[in-house]
Design a protein around this motif. Structure first.
Motif, PDB file in Angstrom:
ATOM      1  N   ILE A 166       4.092   6.394  -7.969  1.00 42.24           N
ATOM      2  CA  ILE A 166       4.374   4.959  -7.995  1.00 42.24           C
ATOM      3  C   ILE A 166       5.786   4.745  -7.460  1.00 42.24           C
ATOM      4  CG2 ILE A 166       4.501   2.908  -9.453  1.00 42.24           C
ATOM      5  CD1 ILE A 166       2.866   4.708 -11.547  1.00 42.24           C
TER       6      ILE A 166
ATOM      7  N   THR B   5       9.013   2.284  -6.491  1.00 38.11           N
ATOM      8  CA  THR B   5       9.672   1.020  -6.833  1.00 38.11           C
ATOM      9  C   THR B   5      11.068   0.961  -6.221  1.00 38.11           C
ATOM     10  OG1 THR B   5       8.513   0.899  -8.961  1.00 38.11           O
ATOM     11  CG2 THR B   5      10.493  -0.448  -8.716  1.00 38.11           C
TER      12      THR B   5
ATOM     13  N   VAL C 183       4.474   0.398 -16.803  1.00 38.55           N
ATOM     14  CA  VAL C 183       3.952   1.626 -16.195  1.00 38.55           C
ATOM     15  C   VAL C 183       3.735   2.691 -17.270  1.00 38.55           C
ATOM     16  CG1 VAL C 183       4.429   3.494 -14.565  1.00 38.55           C
ATOM     17  CG2 VAL C 183       4.996   1.133 -13.955  1.00 38.55           C
TER      18      VAL C 183
ATOM     19  N   PHE D  49       0.963  10.319 -13.711  1.00 37.21           N
ATOM     20  CA  PHE D  49       1.699   9.618 -12.663  1.00 37.21           C
ATOM     21  C   PHE D  49       3.157  10.051 -12.664  1.00 37.21           C
ATOM     22  CE2 PHE D  49       2.071   6.833 -16.413  1.00 37.21           C
ATOM     23  CZ  PHE D  49       3.454   6.660 -16.472  1.00 37.21           C
TER      24      PHE D  49
ATOM     25  N   LEU E 256       6.802   7.981 -11.605  1.00 37.02           N
ATOM     26  CA  LEU E 256       7.382   6.698 -11.209  1.00 37.02           C
ATOM     27  C   LEU E 256       8.697   6.997 -10.488  1.00 37.02           C
ATOM     28  CD1 LEU E 256       7.645   3.630 -11.160  1.00 37.02           C
ATOM     29  CD2 LEU E 256       8.547   3.737 -13.502  1.00 37.02           C
TER      30      LEU E 256
ATOM     31  N   ALA F 260       1.014   4.278  -5.157  1.00 41.68           N
ATOM     32  CA  ALA F 260       0.950   2.918  -5.689  1.00 41.68           C
ATOM     33  C   ALA F 260       2.345   2.311  -5.611  1.00 41.68           C
ATOM     34  CB  ALA F 260       0.456   2.930  -7.132  1.00 41.68           C
TER      35      ALA F 260
ATOM     36  N   TRP G  45       2.352  -4.474 -14.772  1.00 44.13           N
ATOM     37  CA  TRP G  45       0.946  -4.075 -14.724  1.00 44.13           C
ATOM     38  C   TRP G  45       0.319  -4.223 -16.108  1.00 44.13           C
ATOM     39  CZ3 TRP G  45       1.300   1.351 -11.939  1.00 44.13           C
ATOM     40  CH2 TRP G  45       1.488   1.151 -10.567  1.00 44.13           C
TER      41      TRP G  45
ATOM     42  N   LEU H  65      -4.101   1.274 -13.437  1.00 46.22           N
ATOM     43  CA  LEU H  65      -4.356   2.490 -12.664  1.00 46.22           C
ATOM     44  C   LEU H  65      -5.721   3.086 -12.994  1.00 46.22           C
ATOM     45  CD1 LEU H  65      -0.939   4.403 -12.601  1.00 46.22           C
ATOM     46  CD2 LEU H  65      -2.014   3.122 -10.743  1.00 46.22           C
TER      47      LEU H  65
ATOM     48  N   SER I 152       2.432  -5.043  -5.242  1.00 45.18           N
ATOM     49  CA  SER I 152       2.350  -4.380  -6.542  1.00 45.18           C
ATOM     50  C   SER I 152       0.920  -4.110  -6.998  1.00 45.18           C
ATOM     51  CB  SER I 152       3.077  -5.215  -7.606  1.00 45.18           C
ATOM     52  OG  SER I 152       4.461  -5.244  -7.358  1.00 45.18           O
TER      53      SER I 152
ATOM     54  N   VAL J 143      -3.074   0.437  -4.129  1.00 46.82           N
ATOM     55  CA  VAL J 143      -3.130   1.898  -4.259  1.00 46.82           C
ATOM     56  C   VAL J 143      -3.764   2.454  -2.991  1.00 46.82           C
ATOM     57  CG1 VAL J 143      -4.061   3.883  -5.505  1.00 46.82           C
ATOM     58  CG2 VAL J 143      -3.280   1.888  -6.785  1.00 46.82           C
TER      59      VAL J 143
END
Length: 250
Positions: A8, A10, A26, A34, A36, A89, A97, A102, A155, A158
Protein backbone atom coordinates in the motif's frame (compact mmCIF):
# COMPACT_ATOMS: atom_id res chain seq x y z
CA UNK A 1 -4.05 -20.46 -0.83
CA UNK A 2 -1.92 -18.15 1.25
CA UNK A 3 -2.87 -14.50 1.03
CA UNK A 4 -0.54 -12.63 -1.32
CA UNK A 5 1.28 -9.58 0.00
CA UNK A 6 -0.38 -6.23 -0.73
CA UNK A 7 1.89 -3.18 -0.89
CA UNK A 8 0.00 0.00 0.00
CA UNK A 9 1.55 3.27 -1.16
CA UNK A 10 0.85 6.63 0.51
CA UNK A 11 2.49 9.97 -0.35
CA UNK A 12 2.73 12.20 2.71
CA UNK A 13 2.75 16.00 2.65
CA UNK A 14 1.18 18.25 5.31
CA UNK A 15 -0.76 15.23 6.56
CA UNK A 16 -0.30 15.62 10.31
CA UNK A 17 -4.00 16.29 10.89
CA UNK A 18 -5.26 13.12 9.20
CA UNK A 19 -2.42 10.61 8.84
CA UNK A 20 -3.03 8.76 12.11
CA UNK A 21 -6.64 8.12 11.15
CA UNK A 22 -5.60 6.99 7.68
CA UNK A 23 -2.98 4.58 9.02
CA UNK A 24 -5.41 3.19 11.58
CA UNK A 25 -7.93 2.42 8.84
CA UNK A 26 -5.22 0.33 7.15
CA UNK A 27 -4.22 -1.41 10.39
CA UNK A 28 -7.89 -2.28 10.91
CA UNK A 29 -7.99 -4.33 7.69
CA UNK A 30 -9.28 -7.88 7.99
CA UNK A 31 -6.76 -8.77 5.27
CA UNK A 32 -3.57 -8.68 7.31
CA UNK A 33 -0.79 -9.54 4.83
CA UNK A 34 0.20 -6.04 3.76
CA UNK A 35 2.95 -3.48 3.98
CA UNK A 36 2.11 0.21 4.23
CA UNK A 37 4.81 2.30 2.54
CA UNK A 38 4.58 5.96 3.55
CA UNK A 39 6.69 8.30 1.43
CA UNK A 40 7.40 11.60 3.16
CA UNK A 41 7.63 14.29 0.48
CA UNK A 42 9.60 16.56 2.83
CA UNK A 43 6.46 17.47 4.76
CA UNK A 44 7.08 20.61 6.87
CA UNK A 45 4.72 19.57 9.68
CA UNK A 46 4.88 16.78 12.27
CA UNK A 47 3.70 13.99 9.95
CA UNK A 48 7.00 12.12 10.35
CA UNK A 49 6.72 12.10 14.14
CA UNK A 50 3.19 10.70 14.00
CA UNK A 51 4.16 8.00 11.50
CA UNK A 52 7.34 6.91 13.32
CA UNK A 53 5.48 6.63 16.60
CA UNK A 54 2.91 4.25 15.06
CA UNK A 55 5.59 2.34 13.11
CA UNK A 56 7.31 1.38 16.38
CA UNK A 57 4.26 -0.76 17.18
CA UNK A 58 3.75 -2.45 13.77
CA UNK A 59 6.54 -3.66 11.48
CA UNK A 60 4.23 -3.58 8.46
CA UNK A 61 4.57 0.22 8.38
CA UNK A 62 7.52 1.46 6.33
CA UNK A 63 8.60 5.12 6.46
CA UNK A 64 10.79 6.68 3.75
CA UNK A 65 11.68 10.35 3.32
CA UNK A 66 12.54 11.87 -0.05
CA UNK A 67 15.61 14.08 -0.32
CA UNK A 68 13.55 17.00 -1.61
CA UNK A 69 9.91 17.92 -2.16
CA UNK A 70 9.05 16.36 -5.52
CA UNK A 71 5.27 15.93 -5.71
CA UNK A 72 2.87 13.03 -5.37
CA UNK A 73 3.90 11.27 -8.59
CA UNK A 74 7.54 10.96 -7.52
CA UNK A 75 6.47 9.89 -4.02
CA UNK A 76 4.10 7.23 -5.34
CA UNK A 77 6.71 5.97 -7.81
CA UNK A 78 9.21 5.61 -4.97
CA UNK A 79 6.64 3.59 -3.06
CA UNK A 80 5.95 1.38 -6.10
CA UNK A 81 9.70 0.89 -6.56
CA UNK A 82 10.12 -0.26 -2.95
CA UNK A 83 6.99 -2.43 -2.95
CA UNK A 84 7.49 -6.14 -2.33
CA UNK A 85 3.90 -7.24 -2.92
CA UNK A 86 2.16 -8.84 -5.84
CA UNK A 87 -0.65 -6.34 -5.41
CA UNK A 88 -0.24 -2.56 -5.34
CA UNK A 89 -2.88 -0.48 -3.57
CA UNK A 90 -3.02 3.24 -2.93
CA UNK A 91 -4.45 5.33 -0.12
CA UNK A 92 -4.01 9.08 0.14
CA UNK A 93 -2.91 10.50 3.47
CA UNK A 94 -6.32 12.00 4.31
CA UNK A 95 -8.57 9.16 3.12
CA UNK A 96 -9.88 6.11 5.00
CA UNK A 97 -10.72 2.50 4.19
CA UNK A 98 -13.46 0.32 5.60
CA UNK A 99 -12.00 -2.71 7.43
CA UNK A 100 -13.03 -5.25 4.79
CA UNK A 101 -11.71 -3.20 1.84
CA UNK A 102 -8.68 -5.29 0.93
CA UNK A 103 -10.34 -8.60 1.78
CA UNK A 104 -13.28 -8.04 -0.54
CA UNK A 105 -11.21 -6.49 -3.31
CA UNK A 106 -8.48 -9.15 -3.40
CA UNK A 107 -11.07 -11.95 -3.22
CA UNK A 108 -12.96 -10.37 -6.13
CA UNK A 109 -9.76 -10.16 -8.18
CA UNK A 110 -8.75 -13.74 -7.47
CA UNK A 111 -12.24 -15.16 -8.02
CA UNK A 112 -12.69 -13.33 -11.33
CA UNK A 113 -9.03 -13.44 -12.46
CA UNK A 114 -8.86 -9.69 -13.09
CA UNK A 115 -5.85 -7.45 -12.58
CA UNK A 116 -7.19 -3.91 -12.11
CA UNK A 117 -10.06 -3.00 -9.79
CA UNK A 118 -11.61 0.02 -8.11
CA UNK A 119 -14.45 0.44 -5.62
CA UNK A 120 -17.27 2.77 -4.79
CA UNK A 121 -16.47 5.55 -2.34
CA UNK A 122 -18.27 8.10 -0.26
CA UNK A 123 -17.12 11.66 0.33
CA UNK A 124 -16.50 12.99 3.81
CA UNK A 125 -15.92 16.51 5.10
CA UNK A 126 -12.77 17.76 6.77
CA UNK A 127 -14.12 16.67 10.17
CA UNK A 128 -14.97 13.17 8.93
CA UNK A 129 -18.72 13.69 8.67
CA UNK A 130 -20.47 12.29 5.60
CA UNK A 131 -20.76 14.76 2.72
CA UNK A 132 -22.06 12.57 -0.11
CA UNK A 133 -23.09 8.94 -0.18
CA UNK A 134 -21.47 6.72 -2.76
CA UNK A 135 -22.54 7.37 -6.33
CA UNK A 136 -23.25 4.73 -8.95
CA UNK A 137 -20.09 3.90 -10.91
CA UNK A 138 -19.61 1.95 -14.16
CA UNK A 139 -19.19 -1.81 -13.70
CA UNK A 140 -16.08 -1.69 -15.85
CA UNK A 141 -14.08 0.87 -17.78
CA UNK A 142 -11.81 0.54 -20.77
CA UNK A 143 -9.51 3.24 -22.14
CA UNK A 144 -12.19 5.22 -23.97
CA UNK A 145 -14.68 4.66 -21.15
CA UNK A 146 -12.29 6.18 -18.64
CA UNK A 147 -11.72 9.18 -20.89
CA UNK A 148 -15.49 9.72 -20.79
CA UNK A 149 -15.90 8.99 -17.09
CA UNK A 150 -12.94 9.69 -14.80
CA UNK A 151 -14.60 7.79 -11.97
CA UNK A 152 -11.64 5.84 -10.57
CA UNK A 153 -10.50 7.35 -7.26
CA UNK A 154 -6.86 6.65 -6.43
CA UNK A 155 -7.49 5.37 -2.91
CA UNK A 156 -9.86 2.68 -4.24
CA UNK A 157 -7.45 1.08 -6.72
CA UNK A 158 -5.70 -2.30 -6.47
CA UNK A 159 -3.46 -3.57 -9.28
CA UNK A 160 -2.06 -7.07 -9.73
CA UNK A 161 1.53 -6.69 -10.93
CA UNK A 162 1.76 -10.37 -11.82
CA UNK A 163 -0.80 -9.79 -14.58
CA UNK A 164 -0.27 -6.09 -15.40
CA UNK A 165 3.51 -5.99 -15.05
CA UNK A 166 5.57 -3.19 -13.57
CA UNK A 167 4.22 0.33 -13.97
CA UNK A 168 4.93 3.88 -12.82
CA UNK A 169 3.08 7.17 -12.72
CA UNK A 170 3.75 10.01 -15.20
CA UNK A 171 5.85 12.73 -13.60
CA UNK A 172 3.23 15.47 -13.51
CA UNK A 173 2.19 17.41 -10.42
CA UNK A 174 -1.54 17.04 -11.05
CA UNK A 175 -3.68 14.18 -12.34
CA UNK A 176 -0.98 11.53 -12.37
CA UNK A 177 -3.38 8.89 -11.04
CA UNK A 178 -5.90 9.13 -13.90
CA UNK A 179 -3.01 9.35 -16.36
CA UNK A 180 -1.67 6.10 -14.89
CA UNK A 181 -4.99 4.27 -15.24
CA UNK A 182 -5.18 5.43 -18.87
CA UNK A 183 -1.64 4.21 -19.51
CA UNK A 184 -2.48 0.79 -18.08
CA UNK A 185 -5.74 0.57 -20.04
CA UNK A 186 -3.92 1.12 -23.33
CA UNK A 187 -2.64 -2.44 -22.92
CA UNK A 188 -5.07 -4.06 -20.48
CA UNK A 189 -8.70 -4.26 -21.56
CA UNK A 190 -10.73 -3.27 -18.48
CA UNK A 191 -10.67 -1.95 -14.95
CA UNK A 192 -13.46 -3.61 -12.95
CA UNK A 193 -15.67 -2.21 -10.21
CA UNK A 194 -16.02 -3.95 -6.86
CA UNK A 195 -19.55 -2.72 -6.36
CA UNK A 196 -19.37 -1.89 -2.66
CA UNK A 197 -18.57 1.27 -0.72
CA UNK A 198 -15.18 0.53 0.80
CA UNK A 199 -13.44 3.90 0.83
CA UNK A 200 -13.97 7.35 2.31
CA UNK A 201 -12.58 10.20 0.23
CA UNK A 202 -11.95 13.33 2.27
CA UNK A 203 -12.65 16.71 0.70
CA UNK A 204 -10.24 19.07 2.40
CA UNK A 205 -10.95 22.77 1.86
CA UNK A 206 -8.33 24.32 -0.38
CA UNK A 207 -6.93 21.01 -1.62
CA UNK A 208 -6.36 20.27 -5.31
CA UNK A 209 -9.12 17.68 -5.34
CA UNK A 210 -11.70 20.05 -3.80
CA UNK A 211 -11.33 22.73 -6.50
CA UNK A 212 -13.64 21.99 -9.44
CA UNK A 213 -11.97 24.45 -11.83
CA UNK A 214 -8.56 22.94 -11.11
CA UNK A 215 -10.05 19.48 -11.59
CA UNK A 216 -11.24 20.44 -15.07
CA UNK A 217 -7.85 21.94 -15.89
CA UNK A 218 -6.16 18.79 -14.61
CA UNK A 219 -8.32 16.57 -16.81
CA UNK A 220 -7.74 18.83 -19.81
CA UNK A 221 -3.99 18.67 -19.28
CA UNK A 222 -4.16 14.87 -19.13
CA UNK A 223 -6.09 14.70 -22.39
CA UNK A 224 -4.01 17.19 -24.35
CA UNK A 225 -0.48 16.91 -22.97
CA UNK A 226 -0.24 13.33 -21.70
CA UNK A 227 -2.66 11.43 -23.93
CA UNK A 228 -2.01 13.92 -26.77
CA UNK A 229 -5.59 13.90 -27.96
CA UNK A 230 -6.57 16.27 -30.72
CA UNK A 231 -8.46 19.42 -29.74
CA UNK A 232 -11.74 17.98 -31.02
CA UNK A 233 -11.24 14.63 -29.25
CA UNK A 234 -10.24 16.33 -26.00
CA UNK A 235 -13.35 18.52 -26.07
CA UNK A 236 -15.50 15.49 -26.86
CA UNK A 237 -14.17 13.41 -23.96
CA UNK A 238 -14.09 16.34 -21.52
CA UNK A 239 -17.75 17.12 -22.19
CA UNK A 240 -18.69 13.50 -21.48
CA UNK A 241 -16.52 13.51 -18.36
CA UNK A 242 -18.25 16.61 -17.00
CA UNK A 243 -21.72 15.21 -17.66
CA UNK A 244 -20.84 11.91 -15.99
CA UNK A 245 -19.33 13.71 -13.00
CA UNK A 246 -22.60 15.66 -12.63
CA UNK A 247 -24.72 12.51 -12.96
CA UNK A 248 -22.68 10.74 -10.25
CA UNK A 249 -23.79 13.36 -7.75
CA UNK A 250 -27.55 13.36 -8.47
Amino acid sequence: MDNALVSIVTPVYKAEKYIKETIQSVLNQTYENFELILIDDCSPDNSAIVIKDIAKKDSRIKYVKLEKNSGAAVARNKGIELAQGRYIAFIDSDDKWYPEKLDKQINFMEDNKVAFTYTKFEMINDDGSLKNEAAKLPEKLNYKGLLKNTAIACSTVVIDRKLIGDFSMPLVRKGQDTATWLKILRNYEYAYLVNQTLNQYRLVEGSLSSNKIQAIQRTWNTYRNIEQLSLISALYYLSHSLVNAFLRRI
